[in-house]
Design an enzyme around this catalytic site. Structure first.
Site, PDB file in Angstrom:
ATOM      1  N   GLU A  91       0.845  -1.194   0.000  1.00  0.00           N
ATOM      2  CA  GLU A  91       0.000   0.000   0.000  1.00  0.00           C
ATOM      3  C   GLU A  91       0.880   1.243   0.000  1.00  0.00           C
ATOM      4  O   GLU A  91       0.428   2.340   0.281  1.00  0.00           O
ATOM      5  CB  GLU A  91      -1.001  -0.017   1.162  1.00  0.00           C
TER       6      GLU A  91
ATOM      7  N   CYS B  72      -3.624  -3.568   4.395  1.00  0.00           N
ATOM      8  CA  CYS B  72      -2.696  -4.563   4.956  1.00  0.00           C
ATOM      9  C   CYS B  72      -3.080  -5.995   4.580  1.00  0.00           C
ATOM     10  O   CYS B  72      -2.351  -6.936   4.889  1.00  0.00           O
ATOM     11  CB  CYS B  72      -2.621  -4.415   6.470  1.00  0.00           C
TER      12      CYS B  72
ATOM     13  N   HIS C 204      -2.702  -9.993  12.177  1.00  0.00           N
ATOM     14  CA  HIS C 204      -2.186  -8.734  11.648  1.00  0.00           C
ATOM     15  C   HIS C 204      -1.929  -7.810  12.839  1.00  0.00           C
ATOM     16  O   HIS C 204      -2.767  -7.687  13.727  1.00  0.00           O
ATOM     17  CB  HIS C 204      -3.206  -8.103  10.691  1.00  0.00           C
TER      18      HIS C 204
HETATM   19  N1  COA Z   1       1.277   3.012  30.438  1.00  0.00           N
HETATM   20  C1  COA Z   1       0.675   1.921  29.916  1.00  0.00           C
HETATM   21  N2  COA Z   1      -0.341   1.988  29.026  1.00  0.00           N
HETATM   22  C2  COA Z   1      -0.771   3.205  28.654  1.00  0.00           C
HETATM   23  C3  COA Z   1      -0.199   4.390  29.159  1.00  0.00           C
HETATM   24  C4  COA Z   1       0.878   4.248  30.103  1.00  0.00           C
HETATM   25  N3  COA Z   1       1.483   5.323  30.621  1.00  0.00           N
HETATM   26  N4  COA Z   1      -0.819   5.441  28.595  1.00  0.00           N
HETATM   27  C5  COA Z   1      -1.759   4.937  27.755  1.00  0.00           C
HETATM   28  N5  COA Z   1      -1.736   3.583  27.789  1.00  0.00           N
HETATM   29  C6  COA Z   1      -2.551   2.652  27.029  1.00  0.00           C
HETATM   30  C7  COA Z   1      -4.011   3.032  26.889  1.00  0.00           C
HETATM   31  O1  COA Z   1      -4.740   2.653  28.039  1.00  0.00           O
HETATM   32  C8  COA Z   1      -4.405   2.258  25.652  1.00  0.00           C
HETATM   33  O2  COA Z   1      -4.582   0.902  25.981  1.00  0.00           O
HETATM   34  P1  COA Z   1      -5.939   0.136  25.543  1.00  0.00           P
HETATM   35  O3  COA Z   1      -6.051   0.295  24.049  1.00  0.00           O
HETATM   36  O4  COA Z   1      -5.685  -1.277  25.942  1.00  0.00           O
HETATM   37  O5  COA Z   1      -7.044   0.815  26.252  1.00  0.00           O
HETATM   38  C9  COA Z   1      -3.149   2.312  24.801  1.00  0.00           C
HETATM   39  O6  COA Z   1      -2.073   2.698  25.671  1.00  0.00           O
HETATM   40  C10 COA Z   1      -3.213   3.326  23.660  1.00  0.00           C
HETATM   41  O7  COA Z   1      -3.693   4.531  24.194  1.00  0.00           O
HETATM   42  P2  COA Z   1      -4.642   5.486  23.342  1.00  0.00           P
HETATM   43  O8  COA Z   1      -5.013   6.628  24.191  1.00  0.00           O
HETATM   44  O9  COA Z   1      -5.721   4.685  22.690  1.00  0.00           O
HETATM   45  O10 COA Z   1      -3.575   5.950  22.238  1.00  0.00           O
HETATM   46  P3  COA Z   1      -3.720   6.847  20.957  1.00  0.00           P
HETATM   47  O11 COA Z   1      -4.917   7.702  20.960  1.00  0.00           O
HETATM   48  O12 COA Z   1      -2.391   7.501  20.809  1.00  0.00           O
HETATM   49  O13 COA Z   1      -3.921   5.802  19.751  1.00  0.00           O
HETATM   50  C11 COA Z   1      -3.487   4.009  18.256  1.00  0.00           C
HETATM   51  C12 COA Z   1      -3.213   4.589  19.658  1.00  0.00           C
HETATM   52  C13 COA Z   1      -2.803   2.657  18.158  1.00  0.00           C
HETATM   53  C14 COA Z   1      -5.000   3.847  18.052  1.00  0.00           C
HETATM   54  C15 COA Z   1      -2.901   4.999  17.202  1.00  0.00           C
HETATM   55  O14 COA Z   1      -1.510   5.037  17.357  1.00  0.00           O
HETATM   56  C16 COA Z   1      -3.229   4.595  15.781  1.00  0.00           C
HETATM   57  O15 COA Z   1      -4.302   4.892  15.263  1.00  0.00           O
HETATM   58  N6  COA Z   1      -2.281   3.937  15.074  1.00  0.00           N
HETATM   59  C17 COA Z   1      -2.526   3.435  13.735  1.00  0.00           C
HETATM   60  C18 COA Z   1      -3.085   2.036  13.818  1.00  0.00           C
HETATM   61  C19 COA Z   1      -3.330   1.519  12.431  1.00  0.00           C
HETATM   62  O16 COA Z   1      -2.441   1.518  11.621  1.00  0.00           O
HETATM   63  N7  COA Z   1      -4.546   1.073  12.122  1.00  0.00           N
HETATM   64  C20 COA Z   1      -4.898   0.697  10.786  1.00  0.00           C
HETATM   65  C21 COA Z   1      -4.464  -0.632  10.364  1.00  0.00           C
HETATM   66  S1  COA Z   1      -5.215  -1.968  11.235  1.00  0.00           S
END
Ligand code: COA
Length: 389
Positions: free
Chosen positions: A81, A113, A235
């Site tokens: 992609e 993906c 994945h």
């Molecule tokens: N210690 C431990 N864990 C922590 C933390 C800390 N200090 N702070 C946050 N977390 C945890 C949160 O609780 C959450 O866990 P959960 O999902 O089990 O609830 C996790 O870290 C991620 O936190 P979140 O606030 O959701 O992060 P974010 O808003 O930055 O988004 C993703 C994370 C992964 C959704 C984002 O990076 C993303 O969209 N990435 C792209 C993913 C992708 O490519 N998707 C398409 C293909 S499938």
């Protein structure tokens, strides 16, 4: 007579550079626990200026061609992609770099993906039609999100090359497949953008819903009962997603889940993804590489594969590990690929991220940065130039 068809060999490659999440956290101010535990990522591969999906793909596939020769390869399917051209298949550059025979069909596949799995399944069909032929399937991607966006910590890059063959040396792929397609906008990249757009939480939900869909269809197609599988390759846009998916699959299908057993099993599949980062099409096959390289003897064990591509298309299928497979693994080579990367600081990472190619049609050579076997040498008259390093 039924021919067994599947993955005969598997090899992966990644980039010259790596950005540790500790370095990212030091500049974003994010608690490192969020990266290490929350999303399950420790570092991400960053391409040098003279690396791209072609150089990674050729580097991944070269050891396979070296080991088995190219005489039986009549098809190259490259899934990505991170396409570099709207018309020409990136696999043709790979075909050229690897000196594959001219009597080959080369094509590029796209569906986020998921496309690597489409490549594998299409290859299976070709080999079933003529078991003397082999198909080289390559999944290769550079995952890029905007700087300072939520997706930034889930970037990465890698290519996985697989040789699909009759009487495979590694994994026999089973005929039952569960499928699911639905029109969702959880992750996409319009043609005018070099970085992807993602709705993170929607994407997690869409993935989990698709998983329910593929499991239902897989069951209806006569697939194995869930507890039969010894391991699950998911994945992994970030490795924590494998845990979310596994828990969801077991909970929604009414199966008990031993959390300790799950953690131990999934850890075997996340070792490469947690240090390479997201590699889109290659990600689930890196999970397989990790499993084969790190688990004990898996001979005759059934392995489950859950492939997901945003947008979205998903597929669930099984495979059985072939006796004698341990002799064909590339564990040391894979470890070397991971360890040879050079760590970069945050400033260098941002400079590399900001790279864009000139669009004036002039002669532009790329600085030599990679120490890998192939390089993207530049652009001339709107044509991409590749060379052996
Ligand atoms: N210690 C431990 N864990 C922590 C933390 C800390 N200090 N702070 C946050 N977390 C945890 C949160 O609780 C959450 O866990 P959960 O999902 O089990 O609830 C996790 O870290 C991620 O936190 P979140 O606030 O959701 O992060 P974010 O808003 O930055 O988004 C993703 C994370 C992964 C959704 C984002 O990076 C993303 O969209 N990435 C792209 C993913 C992708 O490519 N998707 C398409 C293909 S499938």
């Amino acid at each position: 007579m039924t021919t067994s068809v599947g993955i005969h060999d598997l090899s992966f490659a990644t980039t010259e550079f790596v950005l540790p999440h500790t370095e990212l956290a030091a500049h974003t101010g994010v608690d490192i626990g969020k990266y290490h535990i929350g999303i399950g990522q420790r570092s991400m591969s960053i391409p040098a200026l003279d690396e791209d999906i072609v150089t990674m793909a050729a580097t991944a596939a070269a050891p396979i061609v070296e080991r088995w020769g190219a005489d039986r390869i009549r098809t190259v399917v490259l899934a990505t992609e991170t396409s570099i051209d709207q018309s020409k298949a990136a696999g043709i550059y790979v075909h050229s770099l690897l000196n594959l025979p001219p009597s080959t069909r080369v094509v590029e596949l796209k569906q986020a993906c998921y496309a690597g799995t489409a490549g594998l399944q299409f290859a299976m069909g070709l080999v079933h039609r003529d078991p003397t032929q082999q198909v080289l399937v390559i999944a290769t991607d550079v995952s890029r999100y905007d700087l300072d966006s939520a997706g930034e910590s889930t970037q990465g890059a890698a290519a996985v090359a697989m040789l699909v063959s009759a009487d495979p040396a590694l994994i026999r792929i089973e005929p039952q497949s569960g499928l699911h397609t639905s029109d969702v906008m959880d992750f996409w990249r319009p043609n005018y953008r070099s970085t992807a757009l993602v709705a993170g939480q929607e994407s997690i939900s869409a993935y989990l819903q698709a998983l329910e869909g593929v499991w239902k269809d897989y069951t209806e197609q006569g697939g194995r009962p869930l507890p039969e599988f010894a391991a699950f390759c998911y994945h992994q846009p970030f490795t924590k997603m494998a845990t979310k998916a596994h828990r969801h699959l077991f909970n929604t299908t009414g199966h008990d889940l031993d959390e300790d057993q799950m953690t131990a099993m999934l850890r075997l599949t996340t070792a490469y993804n947690e240090v390479l980062g997201n590699s889109y099409t290659a990600s689930m096959y890196l999970a397989l590489a990790s499993l084969l390289d790190h688990a004990g003897d898996l001979t005759d064990q059934p392995i489950a594969f859950a492939s997901y591509g945003s947008g979205c298309v998903a597929e669930f299928f099984g495979g059985t590990v072939v006796p004698g497979y341990l002799e064909h693994l590339r564990t040391d080579g894979h470890q070397a690929v991971v360890e040879r990367r050079r760590s970069i600081d945050h400033h260098t990472y941002r400079t590399l991220h900001g790279r864009s190619l000139p669009e004036d049609g002039g002669h532009h050579l790329t600085p030599k940065q990679t120490t890998g076997p192939f390089r993207f040498a530049g652009l001339s008259g709107h044509k991409r130039l590749y060379e052996h390093s």
